[in-house]
Write a protein that holds these residues in place. Structure first.
Motif, short mmCIF file in Angstrom:
data_model
loop_
_atom_site.label_atom_id
_atom_site.label_comp_id
_atom_site.label_asym_id
_atom_site.label_seq_id
_atom_site.Cartn_x
_atom_site.Cartn_y
_atom_site.Cartn_z
N ASP A 1 -5.21 9.73 -1.08
CA ASP A 1 -5.50 8.40 -1.60
C ASP A 1 -4.36 7.45 -1.24
O ASP A 1 -3.20 7.68 -1.61
N THR A 2 -4.70 6.36 -0.53
CA THR A 2 -3.76 5.28 -0.27
C THR A 2 -4.08 4.16 -1.25
O THR A 2 -5.17 3.59 -1.21
N THR A 3 -3.12 3.84 -2.15
CA THR A 3 -3.35 2.87 -3.22
C THR A 3 -2.68 1.55 -2.87
O THR A 3 -1.47 1.51 -2.60
N CYS A 4 -3.47 0.48 -2.87
CA CYS A 4 -2.97 -0.85 -2.51
C CYS A 4 -2.96 -1.74 -3.75
O CYS A 4 -4.01 -2.01 -4.34
N CYS B 1 0.84 -1.18 0.00
CA CYS B 1 0.00 0.00 0.00
C CYS B 1 0.88 1.24 0.00
O CYS B 1 1.72 1.41 0.90
N TYR C 1 -7.10 -1.99 -4.67
CA TYR C 1 -8.12 -1.15 -4.05
C TYR C 1 -7.48 0.14 -3.58
O TYR C 1 -6.27 0.23 -3.34
N THR C 2 -8.29 1.18 -3.50
CA THR C 2 -7.84 2.51 -3.08
C THR C 2 -8.68 2.96 -1.90
O THR C 2 -9.92 2.85 -1.93
N HIS D 1 -9.61 6.22 0.08
CA HIS D 1 -9.60 7.69 0.00
C HIS D 1 -10.07 8.28 1.32
O HIS D 1 -11.13 7.92 1.84
#
Length: 429
Positions: free
Chosen positions: A160-163, A33, A149-150, A152
């Motif tokens: 936004d934390t992007t995994c 992430c 998945y993101t 927000h």
């Protein structure tokens, strides 16, 4: 036709898994992430625990399936740093993708509601639930696996934390083709006549230009009475059939070398009235039983379904108005009763797909009925339609039949509150 009404806003819960038991379809897979640059946090590596479920594991081609992607545990952490960096309640919005493979491939976008408990500074982000829909386009088995998945967060600034993730298969469904309706039928200008008399026969519902055979039947076997014709541009053939075989009790029309349920009409009853002179000093007594019609009646026109709670969604139960089918035709032809439903329309034009409605049919033959009655399979009704009940094309036929069905509308989570209305149409043929 009947109107169906579902209302969101009631109380309906689902049973929880037993303590210590892993729910079916729950999987775990490695994830990285990436926190937003503004947070100044390093990448978070660790396992994601997730689960995917579908509202219908056995749909038909053309059905709309609702999928739910639940991230139970994530390595992602609160991106709001520093003193007082607690993340308040209801500021976390998740989005993600589900990966399809097998008979149908592609991706399904899923979105969750902005709903979370407060998260302390530096603590892991909480579990989230996302839902979406897709249309089944191919028969066979399809697998569903969790994808990226993101998370927000909208507190102080939008982050936004992007995994990045590609998990193992978490759910499966098996789709089937819709049955093809047979609309072929045959109509007689008269239902009886003397040996050798010609009867005007209209065969309808055939493909334009098809070679059509019109023939007499005695029970399940054909008699010697037979003529051929070609269907016109409307799929209709009109012929004069000489009925010379005294054993003829019905007339059928079909394509191909022999009658079949897929390419033939249901039989229309016909009686040969033998007019041979009686022997001396005797009298011949003839009685004719006139065939009747095939029809149905239904109790009531409106169906009110149960309520479901906003947010949770769930099943809105109900029951169709009882249908009574009367078959007084007197021939060996069976019948089928099918139903189809429109989309449910609610406030502001919001829709719940008609494919979200399923039923469980039942059918009872009245005492003295000659045919057995078979209920259709439990499953989705939808706009393409499904079988409610039927009787076979084998003599003897006829009787009175009572058909019922319980219905359930699967309402997606966070469907806006209000009344949703659709039209259920039943067709007897």
């Amino acid at each position: 036709m009947a109107a169906l009404v579902a209302t969101t806003g009631g109380g309906l819960g689902a049973p929880a898994a037993a303590e210590g038991e892993t729910p079916p379809g729950q999987v775990e897979f490695p994830t990285q992430c990436l926190a937003p640059q503004e947070a100044g946090l390093p990448p978070a590596d660790g396992p994601t625990t997730a689960r995917i479920t579908v509202d219908d594991p056995a749909p038909r081609v053309g059905d709309t399936v609702t999928v739910t992607y639940q991230v139970i545990r994530t390595p992602a952490r609160n991106p709001v740093g520093g003193a007082g960096g607690e993340l308040p309640a209801d500021v976390l919005t998740p989005t993600g993708r589900i990966l399809l493979a097998g008979a149908q491939s592609g991706e399904v976008t899923v979105v969750g509601a902005k709903r979370n408990d407060p998260v302390p500074a530096g603590a892991p982000l909480p579990s989230v639930t996302m839902t979406g829909t897709f249309t089944v386009t191919a028969p066979g088995g399809t697998t569903l696996a969790p994808g990226p998945y993101t998370l927000h967060t909208g507190h102080l600034v939008d982050l936004d934390t992007t995994c990045t993730a590609a998990g193992p298969v978490s759910a499966r469904l098996t789709a089937t083709e819709l049955p093809t309706a047979n609309l072929r039928s045959v109509f007689l200008a008269t239902a009886h006549g003397r040996p050798g008399a010609e009867v005007r026969v209209t065969a309808a519902g055939f493909p334009p230009g098809a070679a059509v055979t019109v023939a007499g039947r005695a029970g399940a076997a054909e008699t010697a009475d037979r003529v051929s014709a070609t269907a016109d541009d409307l799929g209709t053939a009109v012929v004069q059939l000489p009925v010379t075989d005294r054993t003829t009790t019905a007339v059928v029309a079909y394509e191909g070398a022999a009658w079949s349920a897929r390419q033939g009409s249901g039989p229309a009853a016909y009686t040969v009235v033998d007019a041979a002179p009686p022997a001396s000093a005797t009298q011949k007594v003839t009685a004719t039983v006139e065939p009747g019609a095939l029809g149905m009646t239904q109790a009531g026109r409106d169906i009110t379904l149960g309520t479901v709670p906003y947010g949770d969604g769930g099943a809105a139960p109900g029951r169709i108005g009882t249908v009574t089918v009367t078959d007084a035709r007197g021939g060996p032809a069976g019948w089928s009763l099918t139903g189809k439903v429109t989309d449910f329309t609610g406030p502001g034009g919001i829709r719940i797909p008609g494919a979200s409605l399923s039923w469980t049919p039942s059918c009872t033959a009245a005492p003295g009925s000659r045919s057995p009655c078979t209920p259709g399979s439990a499953g989705v009704v939808g706009p393409e339609g499904a079988l409610l009940a039927s009787t076979p094309d084998t003599p003897p036929a006829g009787g009175t039949f009572t058909i019922d069905a319980t219905v359930t509308l699967h309402v997606p989570p966070y469907t806006p509150p209000g009344s949703y209305t659709a039209v259920l149409t039943l067709t007897l043929s």
